[in-house]
Design a protein around this motif. Structure first.
Motif, mmCIF file in Angstrom:
data_model
loop_
_atom_site.group_PDB
_atom_site.id
_atom_site.type_symbol
_atom_site.label_atom_id
_atom_site.label_comp_id
_atom_site.label_asym_id
_atom_site.label_seq_id
_atom_site.Cartn_x
_atom_site.Cartn_y
_atom_site.Cartn_z
ATOM 1 N N ASP A 17 0.796 -1.225 0.000
ATOM 2 C CA ASP A 17 0.000 0.000 0.000
ATOM 3 C C ASP A 17 0.829 1.276 0.000
ATOM 4 O O ASP A 17 0.299 2.366 -0.226
ATOM 5 N N ASN A 18 2.155 1.172 0.255
ATOM 6 C CA ASN A 18 3.007 2.362 0.213
ATOM 7 C C ASN A 18 4.463 1.944 0.066
ATOM 8 O O ASN A 18 4.798 0.757 0.161
ATOM 9 N N GLU A 19 5.354 2.923 -0.128
ATOM 10 C CA GLU A 19 6.764 2.619 -0.360
ATOM 11 C C GLU A 19 7.443 2.052 0.875
ATOM 12 O O GLU A 19 8.352 1.226 0.766
ATOM 13 N N GLN A 55 -0.297 0.677 -4.069
ATOM 14 C CA GLN A 55 0.640 1.461 -4.873
ATOM 15 C C GLN A 55 1.633 0.585 -5.632
ATOM 16 O O GLN A 55 2.141 0.982 -6.673
#
Length: 249
Positions: A17-19, A55
């Motif tokens: 969902d994110n880096e 993402q």
């Protein structure tokens, strides 16, 4: 008209969902993919829309035929314009469907050699290919390749959904309406191996072009979202990795 595939393919999808999530876990998971005896290649996809809940998506391709003693599948991208598996031919003014051929997979053996049953692992049930494209490998064809990924939660009627997937998933819509400029290559239908997986089905569409004309790709993904069927994302290739060339023992 459809033909049968001799390859038994599975895909593993891992969602980030994110880096920060990606940095903590992706390398470890990629190494685990490579250690699988049936691993063929992997693609790390990055969402083009910043508001998508996932993402990054790691898509690993497993070919269970490798574990069954079949010969090594070369990872190259030489595509013939005269495919021996083509069931249709194109002609001026013909509908988009005539540019593609359909492959329905043989029934998946529950305990087939090398088959993995786990959350995030999906059996490839069927795919639709542009006539000159070969089933394997899944190597991104160019730096401008883009992918439309749709995942679906279900509540029963699984058999019926498998039979009618091209309609409710938007596959037929994509075949007819995907802008020619995007150069659609492949539409693949997956089913989860585990009943505990949050998503029962996944549809992955590969386009040869898209980054160079991102406004066209973005407009089309919005049309897919407007159908309100599944969670749809538009992705570009962030990284690509393959199995070791060392022979497996």
């Amino acid at each position: 008209m459809s033909f049968r595939s001799s390859y038994e393919i599975q895909g593993r999808f891992r969602f980030y969902d994110n880096e920060d999530h990606l940095r903590r876990e992706w390398k470890q998971h990629a190494r685990a993919n490579i250690r699988q005896p049936t691993f063929l290649e992997g693609i790390l996809l990055k969402a083009i829309h910043g508001d998508h809940p996932f993402q990054y998506v790691d898509y690993a391709v497993y070919c269970t035929s490798l574990a069954a003693g079949h010969q090594h599948i070369p990872l190259n991208n030489h595509h013939s314009n005269n495919s021996t598996n083509s069931s249709t031919t194109s002609s001026p003014g013909a509908p988009t469907h005539s540019l593609f051929r359909n492959c329905r997979k043989l029934p998946v053996p529950r305990n087939g050699p090398g088959r993995i049953i786990a959350s995030g692992v999906y059996d490839e049930l069927e795919y639709i290919l542009r006539n000159e494209v070969k089933p394997l490998p899944r190597t991104p064809i160019s730096k401008d390749s883009v992918y439309f990924l749709s995942v679906f939660q279900t509540d029963g009627h699984i058999g019926r959904l498998e039979e009618t997937w091209k309609v409710w998933s938007g596959a037929d819509f994509i075949l007819w309406k995907c802008p020619e400029k995007l150069k659609l290559r492949r539409v693949t239908f997956f089913k989860a191996t585990s009943d505990l997986d949050p998503f029962t089905f996944a549809i992955l569409c590969e386009c040869e072009d898209g980054l160079s004309i991102s406004d066209v790709a973005r407009e089309f993904v919005e049309r897919l979202r407007d159908r309100r069927c599944g969670l749809v994302g538009l992705y570009q290739v962030e990284r690509y990795y393959i199995a070791s060339k060392t022979p497996r023992t």
